[in-house]
Scaffold this motif. Structure first.
Motif, PDB file in Angstrom:
ATOM      1  N   ASN A   1      -7.813   0.361 -11.938  1.00  0.00           N
ATOM      2  CA  ASN A   1      -6.634   1.053 -11.417  1.00  0.00           C
ATOM      3  C   ASN A   1      -6.806   1.430  -9.940  1.00  0.00           C
ATOM      4  O   ASN A   1      -6.006   2.157  -9.387  1.00  0.00           O
ATOM      5  N   MET A   2      -7.846   0.895  -9.307  1.00  0.00           N
ATOM      6  CA  MET A   2      -8.075   1.145  -7.885  1.00  0.00           C
ATOM      7  C   MET A   2      -7.344   0.104  -7.055  1.00  0.00           C
ATOM      8  O   MET A   2      -7.273  -1.067  -7.430  1.00  0.00           O
ATOM      9  N   LEU A   3      -6.821   0.538  -5.920  1.00  0.00           N
ATOM     10  CA  LEU A   3      -6.043  -0.328  -5.045  1.00  0.00           C
ATOM     11  C   LEU A   3      -6.562  -0.193  -3.625  1.00  0.00           C
ATOM     12  O   LEU A   3      -6.670   0.919  -3.099  1.00  0.00           O
ATOM     13  N   PHE A   4      -6.887  -1.308  -3.007  1.00  0.00           N
ATOM     14  CA  PHE A   4      -7.419  -1.350  -1.651  1.00  0.00           C
ATOM     15  C   PHE A   4      -6.436  -2.121  -0.780  1.00  0.00           C
ATOM     16  O   PHE A   4      -6.226  -3.312  -1.006  1.00  0.00           O
ATOM     17  N   LEU A   5      -5.820  -1.449   0.196  1.00  0.00           N
ATOM     18  CA  LEU A   5      -4.859  -2.103   1.083  1.00  0.00           C
ATOM     19  C   LEU A   5      -5.500  -2.416   2.424  1.00  0.00           C
ATOM     20  O   LEU A   5      -6.193  -1.570   2.999  1.00  0.00           O
ATOM     21  N   SER A   6      -5.236  -3.624   2.913  1.00  0.00           N
ATOM     22  CA  SER A   6      -5.711  -4.028   4.237  1.00  0.00           C
ATOM     23  C   SER A   6      -5.082  -3.148   5.306  1.00  0.00           C
ATOM     24  O   SER A   6      -4.019  -2.561   5.100  1.00  0.00           O
TER      25      SER A   6
END
Length: 154
Positions: free
Chosen positions: A60-65
């Protein structure tokens, strides 16, 4: 009698340990395997392999550039443009600014810190705002005055 109690305790402990091991093994099989994935619809394969992802989800982790603003304008214009785009990218991935855990801000010039903060502060980051690091970079790609990336949850 004392030996029976100890023996019984050891036997019951061994049975409990075996049961716990069996439950853990079956639970591990029931869980879905966590994998790196895109939170967005699949890209057109004919466009070729991208150099990097706009966002990657893991569990459920989200990494945005990092997002920059590549138009003329003031630091206020650039900060608003970047935060609006990040907000939309988060929404598209099933998240929001309120679900951000970590924000990294890269300024082209540290003198813009207070003016960037005035715009940043106007956004709703939730009751517990994310942790944040702000640094002045030697240069932000594309002549943007600011670039921001985030880690959030879905």
């Amino acid at each position: 009698m004392e030996k029976k109690s100890r023996r019984g305790l050891l036997t019951k402990g061994a049975v409990a340990a075996a049961a716990a091991t069996a439950m853990a093994a079956s639970g591990a099989k029931a869980q879905t395997r966590m994998e790196k994935r895109s939170p967005y619809p699949p890209r057109d394969a004919s466009a070729g392999k991208p150099m990097f992802s706009r966002a990657v989800a893991y569990g459920n982790m989200l990494f945005l550039s990092g997002v920059g603003y590549h138009k003329p304008g003031t630091i206020e214009d650039h900060t608003k443009g970047v935060l609006d785009e990040l907000s939309q990218n988060l929404t598209d991935a099933g998240s929001s600014l309120q679900k951000c855990l970590k924000v990294s801000v890269f300024l082209a010039d540290l003198k813009d810190y207070d003016r960037m903060n005035a715009v940043y502060r106007s956004y709703d980051w939730g009751m517990v705002p994310p942790v944040r690091t702000t640094t002045a970079a030697a240069g932000v790609p594309g002549n943007s005055l600011v670039e921001i990336d985030v880690i959030a949850y879905i």
